[in-house]
Design an enzyme around this catalytic site. Structure first.
Site, PDB file in Angstrom:
ATOM      1  N   GLY A   4       0.850  -1.194   0.000  1.00  0.00           N
ATOM      2  CA  GLY A   4       0.000   0.000   0.000  1.00  0.00           C
ATOM      3  C   GLY A   4       0.877   1.232   0.000  1.00  0.00           C
ATOM      4  O   GLY A   4       2.004   1.200  -0.503  1.00  0.00           O
ATOM      5  N   CYS A   5       0.395   2.308   0.571  1.00  0.00           N
ATOM      6  CA  CYS A   5       1.155   3.563   0.613  1.00  0.00           C
ATOM      7  C   CYS A   5       2.523   3.317   1.240  1.00  0.00           C
ATOM      8  O   CYS A   5       2.634   2.805   2.348  1.00  0.00           O
ATOM      9  CB  CYS A   5       0.398   4.628   1.392  1.00  0.00           C
ATOM     10  SG  CYS A   5       1.328   6.164   1.562  1.00  0.00           S
ATOM     11  N   LEU A   6       3.560   3.700   0.523  1.00  0.00           N
ATOM     12  CA  LEU A   6       4.920   3.384   0.955  1.00  0.00           C
ATOM     13  C   LEU A   6       5.365   4.136   2.202  1.00  0.00           C
ATOM     14  O   LEU A   6       6.299   3.705   2.866  1.00  0.00           O
ATOM     15  CB  LEU A   6       5.917   3.602  -0.189  1.00  0.00           C
ATOM     16  CG  LEU A   6       6.011   4.975  -0.830  1.00  0.00           C
ATOM     17  CD1 LEU A   6       6.838   5.937  -0.029  1.00  0.00           C
ATOM     18  CD2 LEU A   6       6.591   4.821  -2.213  1.00  0.00           C
TER      19      LEU A   6
END
Length: 156
Positions: free
Chosen positions: A9-11
């Protein structure tokens, strides 16, 4: 040291979490398996990832997969938390076929393996993210993150 590329997902949150794990030497926010070598232009099929350098004598690929599964919904395709889109898909990418075998083995040993949509693929392209995305949550702790704080701080 060895290197894998983990997508969850969002890094921002993924990098913050992975940095706390035993055996992890360094992390870098980036993009895996897009079709270009630049951050400019249209979306090119990449997934947000964290380049993870680790000591295989301290942490194994199966253990790294276990940690990844703590912060993702492995049944969710292209969505983690409030982040939706192909670039938020989950996976492990590597240039080492042994890493891919071990990650696939981890998934296949699970009773729910038929429902899991986590990619395990060779790394064919990597682009480092812009500096504003490196260690983002350390600099901006109030930014959105899909990983609960209890899990985020579990290994600190």
């Amino acid at each position: 040291m060895e290197t894998v590329y983990l997508a969850g997902g969002c890094l921002w949150g993924v990098q913050a979490f992975i940095r706390t794990l035993p055996g992890v030497f360094s992390t870098e926010a980036g993009r895996a398996n897009g079709s270009s070598n630049t951050l400019e232009g249209e979306y090119d099929g990449y997934t947000e990832c964290v380049k993870t350098e680790f000591d295989p004598n301290v942490v194994t690929i199966e253990e790294l997969m276990g940690y990844l599964f703590e912060i993702i919904d492995p049944y969710s395709l292209n969505k983690q938390g409030e982040d939706v889109g192909e670039k938020y898909r989950t996976g492990l990418y590597s240039e080492d076929p042994k890493h891919l075998e071990e990650a696939r083995s981890f998934i296949h040993q699970r009773d729910d393996h038929e429902r899991i949509v986590v990619e395990v693929l060779p790394l064919v392209n990597y682009v480092k993210s812009a500096e504003e995305h490196q260690d983002r949550l350390e600099r901006c702790p109030n930014d959105y993150c899909h990983i609960p704080e209890q899990i985020m701080n579990k290994y600190k």
